[in-house]
Design a protein around this motif. Structure first.
Motif, PDB file in Angstrom:
ATOM      1  N   SER A  81     -10.171 -11.039   1.629  1.00 18.59           N
ATOM      2  CA  SER A  81     -11.638 -11.026   1.561  1.00 18.59           C
ATOM      3  C   SER A  81     -12.279 -11.897   2.627  1.00 18.59           C
ATOM      4  CB  SER A  81     -12.096 -11.514   0.177  1.00 18.59           C
ATOM      5  OG  SER A  81     -11.594 -12.823  -0.079  1.00 18.59           O
ATOM      6  N   GLY A  82     -11.459 -12.522   3.498  1.00 13.71           N
ATOM      7  CA  GLY A  82     -11.998 -13.371   4.552  1.00 13.71           C
ATOM      8  C   GLY A  82     -12.579 -12.574   5.693  1.00 13.71           C
ATOM      9  N   PRO A  83     -12.943 -13.260   6.776  1.00  9.65           N
ATOM     10  CA  PRO A  83     -13.593 -12.604   7.921  1.00  9.65           C
ATOM     11  C   PRO A  83     -12.744 -11.500   8.535  1.00  9.65           C
ATOM     12  CG  PRO A  83     -13.785 -14.996   8.082  1.00  9.65           C
ATOM     13  CD  PRO A  83     -12.849 -14.717   6.957  1.00  9.65           C
ATOM     14  N   GLY A  84     -11.413 -11.621   8.526  1.00 11.10           N
ATOM     15  CA  GLY A  84     -10.570 -10.612   9.153  1.00 11.10           C
ATOM     16  C   GLY A  84     -10.551  -9.291   8.419  1.00 11.10           C
ATOM     17  N   GLY A  85     -10.913  -9.310   7.146  1.00  7.52           N
ATOM     18  CA  GLY A  85     -10.928  -8.083   6.368  1.00  7.52           C
ATOM     19  C   GLY A  85      -9.538  -7.572   6.058  1.00  7.52           C
ATOM     20  N   LEU A  86      -9.501  -6.340   5.594  1.00  7.99           N
ATOM     21  CA  LEU A  86      -8.249  -5.726   5.179  1.00  7.99           C
ATOM     22  C   LEU A  86      -7.413  -5.357   6.400  1.00  7.99           C
ATOM     23  CD1 LEU A  86      -7.105  -4.942   2.358  1.00  7.99           C
ATOM     24  CD2 LEU A  86      -7.865  -2.608   2.850  1.00  7.99           C
ATOM     25  N   PRO A  87      -6.126  -5.746   6.450  1.00 12.05           N
ATOM     26  CA  PRO A  87      -5.275  -5.381   7.587  1.00 12.05           C
ATOM     27  C   PRO A  87      -5.162  -3.862   7.719  1.00 12.05           C
ATOM     28  CG  PRO A  87      -4.250  -7.101   6.273  1.00 12.05           C
ATOM     29  CD  PRO A  87      -5.419  -6.620   5.489  1.00 12.05           C
ATOM     30  N   PRO A  88      -5.006  -3.367   8.952  1.00  9.83           N
ATOM     31  CA  PRO A  88      -4.925  -1.915   9.166  1.00  9.83           C
ATOM     32  C   PRO A  88      -3.816  -1.244   8.354  1.00  9.83           C
ATOM     33  CG  PRO A  88      -5.234  -3.058  11.249  1.00  9.83           C
ATOM     34  CD  PRO A  88      -5.022  -4.116  10.220  1.00  9.83           C
ATOM     35  N   ARG A  89      -2.634  -1.921   8.216  1.00  8.80           N
ATOM     36  CA  ARG A  89      -1.538  -1.293   7.474  1.00  8.80           C
ATOM     37  C   ARG A  89      -1.938  -0.973   6.044  1.00  8.80           C
ATOM     38  NH1 ARG A  89       1.690   0.828   6.908  1.00  8.80           N
ATOM     39  NH2 ARG A  89       3.712  -0.088   6.437  1.00  8.80           N
ATOM     40  N   LEU A  90      -2.772  -1.808   5.442  1.00 14.28           N
ATOM     41  CA  LEU A  90      -3.234  -1.547   4.079  1.00 14.28           C
ATOM     42  C   LEU A  90      -4.417  -0.594   4.065  1.00 14.28           C
ATOM     43  CD1 LEU A  90      -2.910  -5.171   2.663  1.00 14.28           C
ATOM     44  CD2 LEU A  90      -1.503  -3.210   2.038  1.00 14.28           C
ATOM     45  N   ALA A  91      -5.293  -0.731   5.060  1.00 19.97           N
ATOM     46  CA  ALA A  91      -6.447   0.158   5.121  1.00 19.97           C
ATOM     47  C   ALA A  91      -6.022   1.609   5.292  1.00 19.97           C
ATOM     48  CB  ALA A  91      -7.376  -0.272   6.261  1.00 19.97           C
ATOM     49  N   GLU A  92      -4.918   1.828   6.025  1.00 17.68           N
ATOM     50  CA  GLU A  92      -4.432   3.192   6.238  1.00 17.68           C
ATOM     51  C   GLU A  92      -4.074   3.888   4.930  1.00 17.68           C
ATOM     52  OE1 GLU A  92      -1.113   2.725   8.765  1.00 17.68           O
ATOM     53  OE2 GLU A  92      -2.294   2.187  10.552  1.00 17.68           O
ATOM     54  N   LEU A 178       2.276  -4.480   2.471  1.00 16.13           N
ATOM     55  CA  LEU A 178       2.007  -5.909   2.316  1.00 16.13           C
ATOM     56  C   LEU A 178       3.144  -6.728   2.902  1.00 16.13           C
ATOM     57  CD1 LEU A 178       0.270  -8.213   1.154  1.00 16.13           C
ATOM     58  CD2 LEU A 178       1.471  -7.897  -1.029  1.00 16.13           C
ATOM     59  N   LEU A 179       4.364  -6.272   2.736  1.00 15.76           N
ATOM     60  CA  LEU A 179       5.513  -6.956   3.307  1.00 15.76           C
ATOM     61  C   LEU A 179       5.411  -7.013   4.830  1.00 15.76           C
ATOM     62  CD1 LEU A 179       8.262  -8.262   2.633  1.00 15.76           C
ATOM     63  CD2 LEU A 179       9.281  -6.000   2.858  1.00 15.76           C
ATOM     64  N   ASP A 180       4.972  -5.910   5.443  1.00 19.71           N
ATOM     65  CA  ASP A 180       4.798  -5.902   6.897  1.00 19.71           C
ATOM     66  C   ASP A 180       3.701  -6.873   7.324  1.00 19.71           C
ATOM     67  OD1 ASP A 180       6.782  -4.090   7.262  1.00 19.71           O
ATOM     68  OD2 ASP A 180       5.469  -2.339   7.370  1.00 19.71           O
ATOM     69  N   VAL A 181       2.599  -6.893   6.558  1.00 21.87           N
ATOM     70  CA  VAL A 181       1.494  -7.802   6.884  1.00 21.87           C
ATOM     71  C   VAL A 181       1.971  -9.249   6.809  1.00 21.87           C
ATOM     72  CG1 VAL A 181      -0.747  -8.650   6.117  1.00 21.87           C
ATOM     73  CG2 VAL A 181      -0.299  -6.193   6.155  1.00 21.87           C
ATOM     74  N   VAL A 182       2.738  -9.569   5.782  1.00 21.67           N
ATOM     75  CA  VAL A 182       3.271 -10.922   5.654  1.00 21.67           C
ATOM     76  C   VAL A 182       4.212 -11.229   6.812  1.00 21.67           C
ATOM     77  CG1 VAL A 182       4.786 -12.381   4.259  1.00 21.67           C
ATOM     78  CG2 VAL A 182       2.998 -11.042   3.153  1.00 21.67           C
ATOM     79  N   GLY A 183       5.051 -10.244   7.186  1.00 17.29           N
ATOM     80  CA  GLY A 183       5.975 -10.458   8.278  1.00 17.29           C
ATOM     81  C   GLY A 183       5.279 -10.710   9.598  1.00 17.29           C
ATOM     82  N   GLU A 184       4.129 -10.052   9.811  1.00 13.86           N
ATOM     83  CA  GLU A 184       3.390 -10.261  11.052  1.00 13.86           C
ATOM     84  C   GLU A 184       2.825 -11.671  11.156  1.00 13.86           C
ATOM     85  OE1 GLU A 184       0.487  -7.230  10.828  1.00 13.86           O
ATOM     86  OE2 GLU A 184       1.900  -5.577  11.227  1.00 13.86           O
ATOM     87  N   ARG A 185       2.642 -12.342  10.006  1.00  9.32           N
ATOM     88  CA  ARG A 185       2.042 -13.679  10.013  1.00  9.32           C
ATOM     89  C   ARG A 185       3.082 -14.793   9.967  1.00  9.32           C
ATOM     90  NH1 ARG A 185      -3.457 -12.542   6.750  1.00  9.32           N
ATOM     91  NH2 ARG A 185      -3.793 -14.773   6.987  1.00  9.32           N
ATOM     92  N   ARG A 186       4.371 -14.414   9.988  1.00 11.02           N
ATOM     93  CA  ARG A 186       5.400 -15.432   9.769  1.00 11.02           C
ATOM     94  C   ARG A 186       5.644 -16.295  10.990  1.00 11.02           C
ATOM     95  NH1 ARG A 186      11.074 -12.057   9.646  1.00 11.02           N
ATOM     96  NH2 ARG A 186      10.866 -11.047  11.674  1.00 11.02           N
ATOM     97  N   HIS A 187       5.170 -15.880  12.164  1.00 10.97           N
ATOM     98  CA  HIS A 187       5.467 -16.635  13.372  1.00 10.97           C
ATOM     99  C   HIS A 187       4.501 -17.799  13.587  1.00 10.97           C
ATOM    100  CE1 HIS A 187       8.468 -13.688  14.325  1.00 10.97           C
ATOM    101  NE2 HIS A 187       7.580 -12.708  14.275  1.00 10.97           N
ATOM    102  N   GLY A 188       3.457 -17.879  12.783  1.00  9.66           N
ATOM    103  CA  GLY A 188       2.536 -19.000  12.884  1.00  9.66           C
ATOM    104  C   GLY A 188       2.895 -20.082  11.880  1.00  9.66           C
ATOM    105  N   GLU A 189       1.860 -20.666  11.275  1.00  7.93           N
ATOM    106  CA  GLU A 189       2.086 -21.682  10.251  1.00  7.93           C
ATOM    107  C   GLU A 189       2.646 -21.031   8.984  1.00  7.93           C
ATOM    108  OE1 GLU A 189       1.901 -24.742  10.783  1.00  7.93           O
ATOM    109  OE2 GLU A 189       0.794 -24.794  12.684  1.00  7.93           O
ATOM    110  N   PRO A 190       3.301 -21.812   8.125  1.00  5.76           N
ATOM    111  CA  PRO A 190       3.782 -21.252   6.855  1.00  5.76           C
ATOM    112  C   PRO A 190       2.631 -20.612   6.082  1.00  5.76           C
ATOM    113  CG  PRO A 190       4.664 -23.446   7.187  1.00  5.76           C
ATOM    114  CD  PRO A 190       3.662 -23.230   8.274  1.00  5.76           C
ATOM    115  N   LEU A 191       2.942 -19.538   5.390  1.00  6.04           N
ATOM    116  CA  LEU A 191       1.931 -18.808   4.636  1.00  6.04           C
ATOM    117  C   LEU A 191       2.004 -19.206   3.165  1.00  6.04           C
ATOM    118  CD1 LEU A 191      -0.187 -16.569   4.227  1.00  6.04           C
ATOM    119  CD2 LEU A 191       1.716 -14.958   3.975  1.00  6.04           C
ATOM    120  N   CYS A 192       0.857 -19.634   2.614  1.00  6.43           N
ATOM    121  CA  CYS A 192       0.731 -19.880   1.175  1.00  6.43           C
ATOM    122  C   CYS A 192       0.006 -18.683   0.564  1.00  6.43           C
ATOM    123  CB  CYS A 192      -0.043 -21.165   0.909  1.00  6.43           C
ATOM    124  SG  CYS A 192       0.798 -22.666   1.454  1.00  6.43           S
ATOM    125  N   LEU A 193       0.724 -17.915  -0.219  1.00 10.89           N
ATOM    126  CA  LEU A 193       0.165 -16.728  -0.871  1.00 10.89           C
ATOM    127  C   LEU A 193      -0.068 -17.089  -2.333  1.00 10.89           C
ATOM    128  CD1 LEU A 193       1.464 -13.096  -0.380  1.00 10.89           C
ATOM    129  CD2 LEU A 193       0.548 -13.896  -2.547  1.00 10.89           C
TER     130      LEU A 193
END
Length: 671
Positions: A81-92, A178-193
């Motif tokens: 729900s943040g500024p980036g909105g829904l990732p394309p993989r989910l929007a598709e 969702l797994l792909d979206v999480v994987g795309e974010r793994r190269h930055g800071e740790p993700l707290c879901l």
């Protein structure tokens, strides 16, 4: 995410656990934490506090909503729900637009989308399916899998086939996305879901989330699920197994304890509250922070120390409880009201008799069904109880004064135990009652003789309120409060003495209070005036004034005067009310004035401390001090250590004096 409360207290252990899990995530190991606890216990606040202090981290947060539970993927879309909105993989997959409601049950082919198999259901494993029967992978969250045929080389399955037009997206397809979206974010800071209120999340979200979490391998993801009770979650089955897995960290939050509540009260600026008042507050709210804050906003701090007055429930909480009670039929409501008068729980037959309920089992069944009462069992039959003290407080306060008094009057006829019947009689009266005041006063004095000064104070205060002349009983209550260590409450009661109070009564209360506060000369002036002005009706008060003067002279090293005042207290007509340390004072005064041998001779036949009465413990304490002063350290230590071990039910000042004397003796003995 909800803003954290301005005052955060406690939860040190839970914060350390979350820090430990995040450290594992930073090292490349995905982790799952489940935080459980009842509503208002502070689950969201805890996680918010952790996120504030955890350092750089990516964050996805969503919370379940009871009103949106039927909305497919409502919880999942709120993760983005943040500024980036829904990732394309989910929007598709169509998650960004309006989704159809799940079709009504019916045979396949009648417009019903067949449910995708839940995790854990039997299916035929194949190279392109998400099947079971694979070798467990210890590096994955929960029951992770090793890469197998048809994987992408990192242990992930490709997404299942897309769902046709106009149909709700398949949870497995959404989970893979969702797994792909999480994987795309793994190269930055740790993700707290973080998913809050999991018990209110929609089922498609939970299935998709389960698919994603079970396939994390080397992703630096800390998943935190917050819910009330994992055991009560209906599914999906795969999520239940995941939360119960050995590798999952489960944190069960309980209520705050007294030291933590003291910090909360201080942080909120609610005013000074005694430790006894804090303990009462914890018992009343079971330490739930939400209830604590609400009650502290509505109830003055001074009311928390008024142990004889029941605390209310917070208004918002009371409205919820009363709405449940209003849905009950009249017999069930009568039963609920009767239980609230009898206590937090009571035998069902007593509640039925007090409430006039002809069919109590049916009434209890409805009250339980509506969530107002709970049923418990005992050897004597069913027990009706409130699940939480605030439930009882809400119902009891809503009865109204007339109905409440009528129920107490009935309860006084059937309650078990003399003290319980007396309590109900007191609650049933609407004005002064000299007869009840006399019974309460005698009960309070008996409790004081037994060393139960807290209970004695409450009964003496209640007696003063029912008496036509409250001041003498109020002065006795002041003494009991001071002996129980409740100095500020005693000060308030002293300040509230009526202007027409007898001078001896006022002088004694002021003198005893001044002495406890260390104002020696002020205390001496008030107590001497009380002794001199006390007439026959105040004989008991005169004896107590003489006893306090004996102690005052003793701490001023006036041995002969101390012994003289102690003897006056012992021979005064009201000496039976002066039970705390008269003989100790007398013996110590004789010792200070040089008459140690005579004093020791008078105590030769004392019993062992474990079998001593209150008066004999008093004398043992005095003899122990005399033996130490006469260089009989072994005998003195035996008396003093025995007195300390046996004085658990004595007053706070007595216990402090005994421990101080023992400490001095051990110091002299080189211990």
């Amino acid at each position: 995410m909800a803003e954290p409360a301005a005052t955060f207290v406690g939860r040190d252990h839970e914060l350390r656990c979350l820090d430990e899990e995040l450290a594992r995530v930073r090292a490349g190991l995905p982790r799952l934490v489940v935080v459980e606890g009842p509503a208002g216990i502070g689950k969201t606040t805890l996680v918010h506090r952790f996120l504030e202090a955890c350092g750089p981290a990516d964050l996805l947060f969503a919370d379940g909503d009871e009103g949106e539970q039927p909305l497919p993927y409502g919880t999942l879309t709120r993760l983005f729900s943040g500024p980036g909105g829904l990732p394309p993989r989910l929007a598709e997959l169509g998650l960004g637009g309006p989704l159809p409601r799940p079709a009504a049950p019916g045979p396949a082919g009648e417009g019903r989308t067949p449910d995708p198999p839940t995790v854990g259901e039997e299916r035929t494993p194949g190279p392109k399916t998400v099947g079971e029967g694979r070798t467990p992978d210890p590096t994955a969250i929960g029951e992770g899998r090793t890469p197998g045929p048809g994987t992408d080389g990192e242990g992930r399955r490709p997404e299942p086939p897309a769902v046709g037009e106009g149909r709700m997206p398949d949870p497995l397809a959404v989970g893979a996305a969702l797994l792909d979206v999480v994987g795309e974010r793994r190269h930055g800071e740790p993700l707290c879901l973080v998913v809050d209120d999991v018990h209110w999340a929609d089922e498609p979200t939970l299935r998709a989330l389960t698919f994603c979490l079970r396939r994390l391998r080397v992703d630096r993801v800390l998943a935190v699920l917050l819910l009330r009770d994992a055991a009560a979650l209906p599914g999906p089955e795969g999520l239940l197994r995941l939360m119960a897995a050995r590798t999952t960290r489960r944190l069960r939050l309980s209520g705050l304890r007294v030291p933590e509540v003291a910090a909360l009260v201080s942080g909120l600026g609610a005013g000074a509250v005694s430790r006894r008042g804090l303990a009462r507050l914890v018992e009343h709210t079971e330490g739930v922070p939400l209830h604590l804050r609400a009650l502290l906003e509505e109830v003055p701090a001074a009311a928390l120390d008024e142990l004889g007055r029941p605390l209310p429930a917070p208004r918002s909480y009371a409205l919820l409880v009363l709405a449940k009670a209003a849905r009950c039929a009249p017999p069930a409501r009568e039963l609920i009201g009767a239980v609230s008068v009898l206590g937090l729980s009571c035998p069902l037959h007593l509640a039925a008799e007090v409430g006039g309920v002809a069919q109590p089992l049916q009434a209890l069944e409805q009250a339980v069904r509506e969530g107002v009462l709970v049923e418990r069992s005992s050897a004597r039959g069913p027990v009706a109880a409130f699940a939480h003290p605030l439930d009882r407080a809400a119902v009891y306060r809503a009865l109204g004064p007339a109905r409440r008094a009528a129920l107490h009057a009935r309860a006084a006829l059937v309650a078990e135990g003399a003290q319980a019947r007396l309590r109900h009689r007191v609650e049933a009266v609407a004005g002064p009652s000299p007869e009840l005041a006399a019974e309460l006063a005698e009960l309070g004095r008996e409790q004081a003789r037994l060393g139960a000064f807290g209970s004695a104070a409450e009964h003496l205060k209640a007696a003063a309120e029912l008496s036509g002349d409250p001041a003498p009983l109020a002065a006795e209550a002041v003494e009991a409060l001071l002996l129980d260590g409740r100095v500020e409450e005693a000060a308030r009661l002293t300040a509230d003495l009526p202007e027409r109070a007898h001078p001896a009564v006022r002088g004694y209360a002021l003198g005893h209070l001044a002495m406890v506060r260390g104002h020696v000369e002020e205390a001496r002036a008030h107590l001497v005036a009380a002794w001199e002005r006390a007439g026959p009706p105040e004989s008991g008060l005169a004896a107590r004034a003489a006893q306090q003067l004996a102690m005052l002279c003793l701490v001023s090293a006036e041995g002969r005067q101390a012994a003289r005042w102690a003897e006056r207290a012992r021979t005064a007509p009201g000496h039976r009310f002066s039970v705390d340390y008269n003989r100790c004072t007398l013996l110590t005064g004789l010792g200070v004035s040089g008459q140690i041998d005579a004093a020791l001779a008078a105590t030769a036949d004392l019993p062992a401390p474990a079998s001593a009465t209150i008066a004999e413990l008093d004398a043992l304490l005095g003899r122990g001090m005399l033996r130490v002063c006469s260089d009989d350290l072994a005998g003195g230590l035996a008396d003093l250590s025995g007195a300390v071990a046996a004085c658990g039910e004595r007053s706070v000042p007595f216990r402090m004096l005994a421990m101080a004397m023992l400490g001095q003796a051990e110091y002299r003995a080189g211990r």
